[in-house]
Write a protein that holds these residues in place. Structure first.
Motif, PDB file in Angstrom:
ATOM      1  N   LYS A  46       0.846  -1.195   0.000  1.00 32.04           N
ATOM      2  CA  LYS A  46       0.000   0.000   0.000  1.00 32.04           C
ATOM      3  C   LYS A  46       0.882   1.246   0.000  1.00 32.04           C
ATOM      4  O   LYS A  46       1.689   1.442   0.909  1.00 32.04           O
ATOM      5  CB  LYS A  46      -0.889  -0.014   1.249  1.00 32.04           C
ATOM      6  CG  LYS A  46      -1.774   1.177   1.420  1.00 32.04           C
ATOM      7  CD  LYS A  46      -2.945   1.110   0.490  1.00 32.04           C
ATOM      8  CE  LYS A  46      -3.891   2.278   0.795  1.00 32.04           C
ATOM      9  NZ  LYS A  46      -4.968   2.343  -0.123  1.00 32.04           N
ATOM     10  N   GLU A  69      -3.166   4.314  12.612  1.00 29.55           N
ATOM     11  CA  GLU A  69      -3.288   4.560  11.166  1.00 29.55           C
ATOM     12  C   GLU A  69      -2.995   3.287  10.374  1.00 29.55           C
ATOM     13  O   GLU A  69      -3.653   2.999   9.382  1.00 29.55           O
ATOM     14  CB  GLU A  69      -2.355   5.684  10.725  1.00 29.55           C
ATOM     15  CG  GLU A  69      -2.853   7.059  11.112  1.00 29.55           C
ATOM     16  CD  GLU A  69      -2.033   8.167  10.484  1.00 29.55           C
ATOM     17  OE1 GLU A  69      -1.501   7.985   9.367  1.00 29.55           O
ATOM     18  OE2 GLU A  69      -1.941   9.221  11.129  1.00 29.55           O
ATOM     19  N   ALA A  72      -5.963   1.066  10.638  1.00 27.12           N
ATOM     20  CA  ALA A  72      -7.050   1.522   9.777  1.00 27.12           C
ATOM     21  C   ALA A  72      -6.822   1.094   8.329  1.00 27.12           C
ATOM     22  O   ALA A  72      -7.761   0.658   7.641  1.00 27.12           O
ATOM     23  CB  ALA A  72      -7.196   3.038   9.873  1.00 27.12           C
ATOM     24  N   ILE A  73      -5.596   1.200   7.840  1.00 23.61           N
ATOM     25  CA  ILE A  73      -5.267   0.764   6.479  1.00 23.61           C
ATOM     26  C   ILE A  73      -5.537  -0.729   6.344  1.00 23.61           C
ATOM     27  O   ILE A  73      -6.142  -1.187   5.362  1.00 23.61           O
ATOM     28  CB  ILE A  73      -3.796   1.079   6.131  1.00 23.61           C
ATOM     29  CG1 ILE A  73      -3.596   2.583   6.038  1.00 23.61           C
ATOM     30  CG2 ILE A  73      -3.376   0.378   4.837  1.00 23.61           C
ATOM     31  CD1 ILE A  73      -2.126   2.999   5.968  1.00 23.61           C
ATOM     32  N   ALA A  75      -7.529  -2.655   8.252  1.00 25.16           N
ATOM     33  CA  ALA A  75      -8.946  -2.943   8.388  1.00 25.16           C
ATOM     34  C   ALA A  75      -9.691  -2.608   7.102  1.00 25.16           C
ATOM     35  O   ALA A  75     -10.583  -3.360   6.672  1.00 25.16           O
ATOM     36  CB  ALA A  75      -9.533  -2.165   9.558  1.00 25.16           C
ATOM     37  N   GLU A  76      -9.328  -1.500   6.447  1.00 26.95           N
ATOM     38  CA  GLU A  76      -9.966  -1.114   5.192  1.00 26.95           C
ATOM     39  C   GLU A  76      -9.681  -2.160   4.119  1.00 26.95           C
ATOM     40  O   GLU A  76     -10.572  -2.533   3.350  1.00 26.95           O
ATOM     41  CB  GLU A  76      -9.457   0.245   4.734  1.00 26.95           C
ATOM     42  CG  GLU A  76     -10.044   0.701   3.422  1.00 26.95           C
ATOM     43  CD  GLU A  76      -9.456   2.030   2.958  1.00 26.95           C
ATOM     44  OE1 GLU A  76      -9.460   2.254   1.730  1.00 26.95           O
ATOM     45  OE2 GLU A  76      -9.002   2.824   3.795  1.00 26.95           O
ATOM     46  N   HIS A  77      -8.459  -2.644   4.070  1.00 20.45           N
ATOM     47  CA  HIS A  77      -8.104  -3.654   3.068  1.00 20.45           C
ATOM     48  C   HIS A  77      -8.859  -4.965   3.303  1.00 20.45           C
ATOM     49  O   HIS A  77      -9.263  -5.617   2.346  1.00 20.45           O
ATOM     50  CB  HIS A  77      -6.604  -3.919   3.088  1.00 20.45           C
ATOM     51  CG  HIS A  77      -6.173  -4.952   2.103  1.00 20.45           C
ATOM     52  ND1 HIS A  77      -6.015  -4.683   0.757  1.00 20.45           N
ATOM     53  CD2 HIS A  77      -5.893  -6.272   2.264  1.00 20.45           C
ATOM     54  CE1 HIS A  77      -5.658  -5.799   0.129  1.00 20.45           C
ATOM     55  NE2 HIS A  77      -5.577  -6.760   1.011  1.00 20.45           N
ATOM     56  N   SER A  79     -11.779  -5.345   4.723  1.00 28.38           N
ATOM     57  CA  SER A  79     -13.256  -5.264   4.640  1.00 28.38           C
ATOM     58  C   SER A  79     -13.761  -5.403   3.228  1.00 28.38           C
ATOM     59  O   SER A  79     -13.086  -5.370   2.266  1.00 28.38           O
ATOM     60  CB  SER A  79     -13.742  -3.945   5.231  1.00 28.38           C
ATOM     61  OG  SER A  79     -13.264  -2.847   4.493  1.00 28.38           O
TER      62      SER A  79
END
Length: 79
Positions: A46, A69, A72-73, A75-77, A79
């Motif tokens: 990323k 942070e 969060a990166i 978790a976003e990936h 989901s």
């Protein structure tokens, strides 16, 4: 060697960093590598918005990235 180790959703992830420079640019960009350390090996890269003319500056700024942070990166990936 992992730069940071995170646990998200009961899974351990090793995070590494790299500074990359495109052939047509004099700027280095930070890229994060996430690798699952569990029985199902998974990984992804990323880009992260840190850019500098010096690779060492990119690494120094990367040290200031808080774990929340990175979480969060990840978790976003996932989901």
């Amino acid at each position: 060697m992992a730069w940071r180790v995170l646990e998200v959703g009961g899974e351990v992830w090793k995070v590494s960093i790299a500074a990359e420079r495109r052939a047509d640019s004099d700027r280095w960009e930070l890229v994060l590598s996430f690798r699952a350390a569990g029985p199902q090996p998974r990984s992804f890269w990323k880009p992260y918005p840190i850019v500098a003319v010096s690779r060492s500056v990119v690494y120094t700024q990367a040290e200031r990235i808080p774990d929340h942070e990175l979480n969060a990166i990840l978790a976003e990936h996932l989901s």
